[in-house]
Every structure is written in structure tokens, then in C-alpha cells.
Design a protein around this motif. Structure first.
Motif, short mmCIF file in Angstrom:
data_model
loop_
_atom_site.label_atom_id
_atom_site.label_comp_id
_atom_site.label_asym_id
_atom_site.label_seq_id
_atom_site.Cartn_x
_atom_site.Cartn_y
_atom_site.Cartn_z
N UNK A 4 -18.86 -14.48 39.67
CA UNK A 4 -19.27 -13.16 39.24
C UNK A 4 -20.74 -13.25 38.92
N UNK A 20 -16.91 -8.08 24.61
CA UNK A 20 -17.06 -8.91 25.79
C UNK A 20 -15.95 -9.95 25.86
N UNK A 21 -15.65 -10.38 27.07
CA UNK A 21 -14.70 -11.49 27.24
C UNK A 21 -15.46 -12.79 26.98
N UNK A 107 -9.03 -13.02 27.23
CA UNK A 107 -8.52 -12.53 28.50
C UNK A 107 -9.20 -13.14 29.71
N UNK A 110 -11.53 -10.98 34.37
CA UNK A 110 -10.51 -10.24 35.08
C UNK A 110 -11.19 -9.35 36.08
N UNK A 112 -10.56 -5.88 38.29
CA UNK A 112 -9.63 -4.76 38.37
C UNK A 112 -8.81 -4.90 39.63
N UNK A 116 -1.61 -7.44 37.29
CA UNK A 116 -0.27 -6.89 37.41
C UNK A 116 -0.30 -5.60 38.21
N UNK A 120 4.96 -4.51 39.34
CA UNK A 120 5.28 -5.87 38.94
C UNK A 120 5.51 -5.90 37.45
N UNK A 122 5.19 -7.38 33.82
CA UNK A 122 4.22 -8.23 33.14
C UNK A 122 4.90 -9.49 32.65
N UNK B 112 -6.85 -9.26 20.07
CA UNK B 112 -6.84 -9.76 21.45
C UNK B 112 -5.89 -10.93 21.63
N UNK B 117 -3.84 -10.79 26.42
CA UNK B 117 -4.86 -9.93 26.99
C UNK B 117 -4.31 -9.09 28.13
N UNK B 122 -2.84 -3.95 30.42
CA UNK B 122 -1.88 -3.16 31.15
C UNK B 122 -1.54 -1.90 30.36
N UNK B 171 -12.77 -4.39 24.94
CA UNK B 171 -13.90 -4.92 25.70
C UNK B 171 -14.52 -3.77 26.51
N UNK B 172 -15.72 -4.00 26.97
CA UNK B 172 -16.37 -2.91 27.72
C UNK B 172 -15.60 -2.58 29.00
N UNK B 173 -14.91 -3.60 29.55
CA UNK B 173 -14.11 -3.32 30.75
C UNK B 173 -12.94 -2.40 30.42
#
Lengths: 283, 205
Positions: A4, A20-21, A107, A110, A112, A116, A120, A122, B112, B117, B122, B171-173
Motif C-alpha cells: 500500500x 488509524x490502523x 485490524x 484492510x 475494501x 467478508x 459469508x 463472519x 477495537x 476488528x 462488518x 478508524x478513518x476507513x
């Protein structure tokens, strides 16, 4: 491996709010260590967020005060931090606050559309997929049985290997923490993973992968804090071919499963961008 | 306890003040208290507790929502303050910002790690949930007119992005998913929104 990439500078606001992640955070902190004006900006933005925090103040229960004072009396304090090798001592703040998060994964990266897909279950819902995988397993065992019909001494050895593999597959699938995840492969097809942190292993299957020229094959990777490790090769000789079940062991917390296209012999490091990145559930 | 015994005469905690950051000088005061806490001064710690616990718990509640869990997290934060007071560096920002950064990080960690996550994401994707809810609950609690006024000076998208990220712990996402806009847009709005907020509040930089 760089999956990324984007201008990290615009992350200052999200970073100041912990929005943020972990990978984003790490990337941005690297950026901060080289950028005086960014550190200055984050400092100012954090003052603004602190004001947001004061806007929600409440009256805490009295018991909380007693508990806090008691806990302090029984807890050893940390020594002052050795000055981190970051200009302006940024490591003091960034590093400090960073430590609290190591356990709770945010997380991971990820994308998009992965994770899942609609329809499907989870990771929390386990019913429904076992029959499907049991069917896949039955097919694998049936193939072994067919081979057994024309068994020679040499084949016995291979059969033992296959049985061992199938036992491992069964063990992972039946682990108490078994979790299934599925995602589309960007060049076509679907990959499905059943993983068990307890067994530190996962079972990889795929269907409908795009057929590659004879000089190329898919390579599976484990990508995580422990680095990027090759985890097996897949050749797809004809359309619609089922892949696996393959056992990948050595799974660590925080790993993701990646898939790239490599020369047939495989590579020790990925040489192309991934056609699949599947974040695995944590814990 | 030699430090602590000086307390009663010189600088014991004044009655608790659970509201905002207090008047001018309150920030320096907190900074000075933290320095004493770093040396193991339990009286100073009690004073720090009285000055910050209301804000810490309020913020954690906004993010975590569940009162029992929030108290647990707030307690962790307060203990963090005790343990790591020596790591506070006034050269890197105000004492309030340091405390609130810690508190927010802990709160976000909790939400989180709680829901894995993936599940959380989801849930965010499938339900339109909470988002009005979050903003409402937060706005209902606003005691600080100035913050409210400054939040009001943001564009709608800036305000939603900042509110969901900071009070919602997203998160921003996830915020981008919730608002149905591109992640790049959300990142920019968060930054622009905070800059505007910073300028409006006139906070130190």
C-alpha cells in the motif's frame, strides 16, 4: 514488500485522533520522525482534540477515586525514558502512547471488498461452513482411497504423507478456535482459509483461480510482524480446478495471507503485487 | 512518603474539580503536579486524579459507552498516569493533551480489541446504526460552549468525520464507510476540521 502506498502527510488529523490502523500508525510515525513541521502540526491538533475531550467531562463515582489511589500506592512507577533517537524527543510521546496498543490489534491493513463478502459468515458464526469443508475433506480422502486401489510399496509412503496432511487439516478445522475467512482474488477466483491460532496453522483452499502460463504459479505468503514468509506454491493447470486443502503452519498473531504470481519455482520474496491480501482474525 | 508529608501545608489537592480544564494557569498547574507524581508524590497524584478523572471518564464513556467497562478503562488510564508520569515531557505538549491522548488511546484500544476488528467493520458496513446516536450522545453531554461553538464552525463533513473518529473511536476507513465517501476525502476532512478547530479554540501549538 509494499502493498500500500499513499502520501502519509494527510494522515495528521486521523493520527491525532487515533483513527488509524497499526500499519498506518507505524508508517506515519516513520514520516513524523523525518518531518519537523508535521510533528508541530500533530502537537497542535492534539491540543485541539484534548479540548474535545474536556467537553464530555462527567462526575466520576467516588469508589473510582478510592480504587485509583489504592492502586497507585501498590504500583511501581516507570523510570524516565531514555531519550529516544528521534529529533525533538518525539519517541517519548509517540513511543509511549504506542505501547499501550500492542495487545489490541486495530485490524491490520484492510482493503475494501476483502474480508467478508456478502453472504459469508463472519468468524463468529461457525455453523454452516463445516459441512462444506467436510465435503472438501471427503473429496481429498476419496482421492487417497482411489490411489490405494493400486497401491505399491512406494505409494504407501506417499499415502502416509497424505494421511498425515489430512489429519492436520482435520485438526485445524476442528480446533476450538477455528475461524473461516474468505475473499475474492483480484485476478479471479475465491480463496478460503480456515485458521487456528491455537494450532498456529491454517488450511488454504481456492477455487476458480485464473489459469497461469506454464512459467508462472501462485505463491502463498504469510505477511505479518514476523516478516513476509513463503508458505507454498499453487499451480492451476485448468479452469475451475479446486486448490488444496493445503496446510500452512507457523502462523503468528497479526499475520495476513497474501497471494502473488511468481515464476514456477517460487520466490523467496514476493516480486509482484499481491492478487489477494486476507487479514486474519486476531487472538 | 517524605514528599507527601509536605502536603497539608503547601500544595494539597483543592476540592475536586471534574469539569473542564479550569481557568488560565490550570494547565501549568497540572504539568507541575505531574512532575511531582513522577517522583512518587501520592498527594500530587490525588490532585491529578481530581483534576483529570472527570474528563478521562467522560471521554472513555463517549467512546466505550458501556459504563462498567468505561470505569475499568478509566481506572487503567489513571494508573497509567501514575506509572508513567516520568514520561510526560512538557516540551511536547500540554499536560491535558498528554492525559487525554492516553485516555483516548486506551478507550479506542478497548473498543477495537473487544469486537474483533473484522466483526466491527462488518457491523459498520451492514448497519447504518449508531452514527446519529454517537453524535447525539456526545452533543447532549457538551458542557463546554466554546467547543460546541467551534465544532459548529466546521463544515458538516468535517464535523461528522471528526466526531465519529474521536468520540466514536472509528478508524478513518470506517468513517469513510459510514459516511459513504472516499477514504482520501475523510483523511483530508479530519485534518482540515482539526486545524479549524485548533484555530477557533486558540489552543497552543
Amino acid at each position: 514488500m509494499r502493498f500500500r502506498g499513499s502520501d502519509p502527510h494527510t494522515l495528521a488529523g486521523a493520527y491525532a485522533m487515533d483513527a488509524v490502523s497499526e500499519p498506518d500508525r507505524a508508517q506515519f510515525e516513520r514520516h513524523l520522525s523525518r518531518c519537523d513541521s508535521c510533528r508541530q502540526e500533530v502537537r497542535g491538533l492534539r491540543e485541539a482534540t484534548a479540548a474535545l475531550a474536556t467537553a464530555t467531562a462527567v462526575e466520576p463515582p467516588v469508589a473510582l477515586r478510592e480504587a485509583a489511589l489504592r492502586a497507585a500506592g501498590q504500583t511501581r512507577q516507570m523510570p524516565p525514558a531514555a531519550t529516544a533517537g528521534v529529533p525533538g524527543g518525539w519517541g517519548g510521546w509517540g513511543g509511549w502512547a504506542g505501547r499501550a496498543r500492542r495487545d489490541g490489534r486495530a485490524g491490520g491493513p484492510r482493503r475494501r471488498g476483502l474480508g467478508y463478502p456478502a453472504g459469508w459468515p463472519g468468524p463468529g458464526r461457525r455453523l454452516g461452513w463445516r459441512p462444506r469443508l467436510a465435503a472438501a475433506l471427503a473429496c481429498a480422502l476419496a482421492a487417497v482411497a482411489v490411489a490405494a486401489g493400486v497401491m505399491t510399496y512406494g505409494m504407501q509412503h506417499r499415502l502416509d504423507q497424505a494421511q498425515r496432511r489430512d489429519l492436520t487439516v482435520a485438526a485445524v478445522m476442528n480446533a476450538s478456535d477455528a475461524t473461516m475467512m474468505s475473499a475474492h482474488v483480484s485476478t479471479g477466483g475465491t480463496a478460503t482459509v480456515v485458521m487456528s491460532h491455537r494450532d498456529r496453522a491454517l488450511v488454504f483452499t481456492a477455487a476458480d483461480l485464473r489459469v497461469l502460463p506454464g512459467t508462472e504459479a501462485y505463491e502463498i505468503w504469510l505477511v505479518g510482524p514476523g516478516g513476509t514468509r513463503p508458505a507454498g506454491m499453487i499451480t492451476v493447470a485448468r479452469r475451475g480446478q479446486m486448490v488444496g486443502p493445503m496446510v500452512v503452519s507457523g502462523l503468528s498473531s497479526g499475520d495476513q495471507v497474501g497471494l502473488t504470481v511468481e515464476p514456477t519455482g517460487g520466490a523467496s520474496r514476493p516480486t509482484s503485487s499481491p492478487v489477494l491480501m486476507l487479514p486474519l482474525s486476531s487472538s | 512518603m517524605t514528599e507527601g508529608q509536605r502536603g497539608p501545608g503547601s500544595g494539597p489537592p483543592e476540592p475536586r474539580r471534574s469539569g473542564g480544564p479550569g481557568g488560565p494557569g490550570a494547565a501549568d498547574e497540572l504539568s507541575g503536579l505531574l512532575t511531582r507524581v513522577a517522583r512518587g508524590d501520592e498527594d500530587a497524584y490525588a490532585a491529578v486524579y481530581d483534576r483529570t478523572s472527570g474528563q478521562v471518564l467522560g471521554l472513555v464513556l463517549a467512546v466505550v459507552r458501556d459504563p462498567a467497562q468505561s470505569e475499568e478503562v478509566a481506572q487503567e488510564v489513571m494508573l497509567d498516569l501514575w506509572r508513567s508520569a516520568s514520561r510526560f515531557d512538557p516540551g511536547l505538549g500540554s499536560a491535558t493533551a498528554w492525559v487525554m491522548t492516553l485516555a483516548h488511546r486506551r478507550a479506542v484500544d478497548r473498543v477495537r480489541s473487544e469486537q474483533k476488528a473484522a466483526q466491527r467493520e462488518r457491523r459498520v458496513a451492514t448497519a447504518t446504526i449508531e452514527y446519529d446516536d454517537v453524535i447525539e450522545a456526545v452533543e447532549a453531554r457538551f458542557e463546554r460552549e466554546r467547543v460546541r461553538r467551534c465544532l459548529g464552525s466546521l463544515t458538516e463533513l468535517q464535523r461528522e468525520s471528526v466526531t465519529l473518529a474521536y468520540y466514536g473511536g472509528y478508524t478513518y476507513r470506517q468513517v469513510a464507510d459510514l459516511l459513504g465517501v472516499a477514504t482520501g476525502t475523510v483523511k483530508t476532512r479530519m485534518r482540515d476540521g482539526l486545524i479549524r478547530l485548533r484555530d477557533c479554540l486558540g489552543v497552543d501549538q
